[in-house]
Scaffold this motif. Structure first.
Motif, PDB file in Angstrom:
ATOM      1  N   GLY A 138       0.772  -1.233   0.000  1.00 15.15           N
ATOM      2  CA  GLY A 138       0.000   0.000   0.000  1.00 15.15           C
ATOM      3  C   GLY A 138       0.801   1.278   0.000  1.00 15.15           C
ATOM      4  N   ASP A 139       2.111   1.210   0.132  1.00 16.47           N
ATOM      5  CA  ASP A 139       2.939   2.411   0.161  1.00 16.47           C
ATOM      6  C   ASP A 139       3.291   2.870  -1.252  1.00 16.47           C
ATOM      7  N   ARG A 140       4.308   2.267  -1.865  1.00 20.21           N
ATOM      8  CA  ARG A 140       4.716   2.683  -3.212  1.00 20.21           C
ATOM      9  C   ARG A 140       3.697   2.303  -4.282  1.00 20.21           C
ATOM     10  N   GLU A 141       2.708   1.509  -3.917  1.00 16.10           N
ATOM     11  CA  GLU A 141       1.677   1.125  -4.889  1.00 16.10           C
ATOM     12  C   GLU A 141       0.936   2.330  -5.458  1.00 16.10           C
ATOM     13  N   VAL A 142       0.965   3.450  -4.752  1.00 16.23           N
ATOM     14  CA  VAL A 142       0.324   4.647  -5.297  1.00 16.23           C
ATOM     15  C   VAL A 142       0.995   5.070  -6.599  1.00 16.23           C
ATOM     16  N   LEU A 143       2.288   4.768  -6.752  1.00 14.99           N
ATOM     17  CA  LEU A 143       2.985   5.057  -8.003  1.00 14.99           C
ATOM     18  C   LEU A 143       2.458   4.205  -9.149  1.00 14.99           C
ATOM     19  N   ASP A 144       2.134   2.943  -8.840  1.00 10.16           N
ATOM     20  CA  ASP A 144       1.603   2.040  -9.859  1.00 10.16           C
ATOM     21  C   ASP A 144       0.250   2.538 -10.357  1.00 10.16           C
ATOM     22  N   LEU A 145      -0.599   2.957  -9.421  1.00 13.28           N
ATOM     23  CA  LEU A 145      -1.914   3.475  -9.793  1.00 13.28           C
ATOM     24  C   LEU A 145      -1.783   4.750 -10.616  1.00 13.28           C
ATOM     25  N   ALA A 146      -0.883   5.638 -10.222  1.00 10.63           N
ATOM     26  CA  ALA A 146      -0.695   6.873 -10.979  1.00 10.63           C
ATOM     27  C   ALA A 146      -0.262   6.582 -12.411  1.00 10.63           C
ATOM     28  N   ALA A 147       0.596   5.588 -12.596  1.00 10.23           N
ATOM     29  CA  ALA A 147       1.020   5.224 -13.952  1.00 10.23           C
ATOM     30  C   ALA A 147      -0.156   4.715 -14.772  1.00 10.23           C
TER      31      ALA A 147
ATOM     32  N   VAL B 185      -5.163   2.359  -1.488  1.00 14.56           N
ATOM     33  CA  VAL B 185      -4.290   3.033  -2.451  1.00 14.56           C
ATOM     34  C   VAL B 185      -5.049   4.116  -3.214  1.00 14.56           C
ATOM     35  N   VAL B 186      -6.295   3.844  -3.639  1.00 14.35           N
ATOM     36  CA  VAL B 186      -7.032   4.882  -4.382  1.00 14.35           C
ATOM     37  C   VAL B 186      -7.333   6.075  -3.482  1.00 14.35           C
ATOM     38  N   LEU B 187      -7.528   5.835  -2.182  1.00  9.17           N
ATOM     39  CA  LEU B 187      -7.743   6.957  -1.265  1.00  9.17           C
ATOM     40  C   LEU B 187      -6.489   7.822  -1.166  1.00  9.17           C
ATOM     41  N   ARG B 188      -5.362   7.191  -0.970  1.00  6.18           N
ATOM     42  CA  ARG B 188      -4.120   7.956  -0.839  1.00  6.18           C
ATOM     43  C   ARG B 188      -3.761   8.634  -2.158  1.00  6.18           C
ATOM     44  N   HIS B 189      -3.966   7.930  -3.273  1.00 10.46           N
ATOM     45  CA  HIS B 189      -3.720   8.532  -4.578  1.00 10.46           C
ATOM     46  C   HIS B 189      -4.621   9.747  -4.776  1.00 10.46           C
ATOM     47  N   GLY B 190      -5.905   9.622  -4.410  1.00  8.01           N
ATOM     48  CA  GLY B 190      -6.827  10.737  -4.571  1.00  8.01           C
ATOM     49  C   GLY B 190      -6.426  11.949  -3.754  1.00  8.01           C
ATOM     50  N   ALA B 191      -5.778  11.717  -2.614  1.00 11.38           N
ATOM     51  CA  ALA B 191      -5.340  12.830  -1.777  1.00 11.38           C
ATOM     52  C   ALA B 191      -4.060  13.477  -2.294  1.00 11.38           C
ATOM     53  N   LEU B 192      -3.187  12.693  -2.923  1.00 12.00           N
ATOM     54  CA  LEU B 192      -1.867  13.186  -3.297  1.00 12.00           C
ATOM     55  C   LEU B 192      -1.786  13.733  -4.710  1.00 12.00           C
TER      56      LEU B 192
ATOM     57  N   ALA C 253      -6.262  10.426   4.365  1.00 18.36           N
ATOM     58  CA  ALA C 253      -6.380  10.679   2.931  1.00 18.36           C
ATOM     59  C   ALA C 253      -7.810  11.003   2.532  1.00 18.36           C
ATOM     60  N   ALA C 254      -8.789  10.311   3.130  1.00 20.41           N
ATOM     61  CA  ALA C 254     -10.193  10.525   2.771  1.00 20.41           C
ATOM     62  C   ALA C 254     -10.614  11.973   2.972  1.00 20.41           C
ATOM     63  N   ALA C 255     -10.017  12.632   3.938  1.00 19.00           N
ATOM     64  CA  ALA C 255     -10.373  14.023   4.218  1.00 19.00           C
ATOM     65  C   ALA C 255      -9.810  14.989   3.182  1.00 19.00           C
ATOM     66  N   LEU C 256      -8.916  14.529   2.314  1.00 20.93           N
ATOM     67  CA  LEU C 256      -8.219  15.405   1.372  1.00 20.93           C
ATOM     68  C   LEU C 256      -8.643  15.216  -0.072  1.00 20.93           C
ATOM     69  N   ILE C 257      -9.596  14.327  -0.342  1.00 21.51           N
ATOM     70  CA  ILE C 257      -9.953  13.993  -1.715  1.00 21.51           C
ATOM     71  C   ILE C 257     -10.864  15.034  -2.357  1.00 21.51           C
ATOM     72  N   ALA C 258     -11.741  15.651  -1.591  1.00 21.06           N
ATOM     73  CA  ALA C 258     -12.639  16.674  -2.137  1.00 21.06           C
ATOM     74  C   ALA C 258     -11.815  17.755  -2.843  1.00 21.06           C
ATOM     75  N   PRO C 259     -12.332  18.304  -3.956  1.00 18.40           N
ATOM     76  CA  PRO C 259     -13.714  18.226  -4.446  1.00 18.40           C
ATOM     77  C   PRO C 259     -14.056  17.026  -5.320  1.00 18.40           C
ATOM     78  N   ALA C 260     -13.127  16.113  -5.548  1.00 14.67           N
ATOM     79  CA  ALA C 260     -13.477  14.927  -6.323  1.00 14.67           C
ATOM     80  C   ALA C 260     -14.498  14.088  -5.564  1.00 14.67           C
ATOM     81  N   PRO C 261     -15.528  13.564  -6.228  1.00 18.21           N
ATOM     82  CA  PRO C 261     -16.516  12.710  -5.550  1.00 18.21           C
ATOM     83  C   PRO C 261     -15.870  11.433  -5.027  1.00 18.21           C
TER      84      PRO C 261
END
Length: 294
Positions: A97-106, A130-137, A228-236
């Motif tokens: 769940g850590d560096r996996e955010v890089l995989d999702l971004a790719a 991972v999608v939560l953290r990706h959505g925040a970052l 991370a969930a608190a940082l995703i807005a304004p995306a649904p």
């Protein structure tokens, strides 16, 4: 396990897509090679949306439950699936769940390179975190003017860089995700921690589950799913969780929804177990409808 900056995602090895499924090899920002599959929308009136599906721990692009999700989602939009590092035919080692955010971004950047203007990430279990953290970052600069900050693993420019390369998500769906790290409150999670933290467990992961796991601990600890969930807005944001989930009880999705506030929808599914294996066609269709209509 030490972390790396999450920045520009290089181009994939595949430039064109046919009407059938196409396989590609993507390169995450730290150089890890990631297998990916593109399935075009099967409907004649499909949208310009693409789903990017992030599987759970020990999953891969070719697992039956993942392919079931692809068949359902592709009736509404194109679908990109990929195997996280250490899984399937992807390179590297799983960092759970850590560096996996890089995989999702790719994978998200690849979906946009194929002409999809809108991308929805859908993650299950580990993929849900991972999608939560990706959505925040990874932020959409057009939506909020820049990046949304960072966790201890990421330089502050990451969100802005990810946005410039099209690595942000326009909507996020998290299914069966934990709210906090290091949870050991259920027997399945205690077994999972044994597999991740012990040499004998990692051998079981490699040879029993075809999952290659990194031996180092997180250093530093990444942004938690609830933060991370608190940082995703304004995306649904859609949070989906089963009331019979054997891994994470209902306080996890409720914590995530509370952190996200009005930006999130919460579905507590009666009789549902855990992650993609428990997501039937009816639920997947509802998720697809929600995602396309947002």
């Amino acid at each position: 396990m030490s972390s790396v900056s999450e920045g520009r995602i290089p181009d994939s090895a595949v430039r064109s897509v046919t009407r059938g499924p196409s396989r590609a090899v993507l390169r995450a920002d730290d150089g890890t090679w990631i297998e990916a599959v593109y399935d075009p929308c099967t409907a004649d009136d499909g949208t310009d949306t693409a789903f990017v599906v992030a599987h759970g721990f020990t999953g891969s692009v070719d697992r039956p439950a993942v392919r079931r999700a692809v068949r359902t989602f592709s009736r509404r939009a194109a679908v990109v699936t990929f195997s996280f590092r250490g899984h399937g035919r992807s390179g590297g080692l799983s960092t759970v769940g850590d560096r996996e955010v890089l995989d999702l971004a790719a994978a998200v950047a690849w979906a946009r390179s194929l002409g999809h203007r809108r991308v929805v990430t859908v993650g299950f279990s580990m993929g849900g975190s991972v999608v939560l953290r990706h959505g925040a970052l990874y932020a959409d600069r057009a939506a909020d003017g820049g990046g949304r900050g960072s966790d201890g693993n990421v330089a502050e420019h990451v969100g802005r860089t990810g946005a410039r390369t099209g690595a942000h998500a326009d909507a996020v769906v998290s299914v069966s995700a934990p709210a906090r790290w290091y949870y050991r409150g259920t027997a399945p999670m205690r077994r999972l921690h044994w597999m991740v933290t012990r040499p004998a467990g990692r051998l079981v992961g490699r040879y029993g589950f075809r999952t290659r796991i990194h031996h180092d601990e997180w250093d530093p600890v990444p942004l938690s799913p609830v933060e991370a969930a608190a940082l995703i807005a304004p995306a649904p944001l859609l949070i989906v969780h089963g009331d019979r989930d054997p891994y994470f009880p209902l306080d996890h999705p409720r914590m995530l929804a509370a952190a996200a506030g009005d930006a999130a929808d919460l579905w507590l599914e009666r009789g549902m177990g855990h992650a993609e294996n428990a997501a039937d066609e009816t639920l997947l269709t509802r998720i697809a409808d929600w995602a396309v209509e947002r």
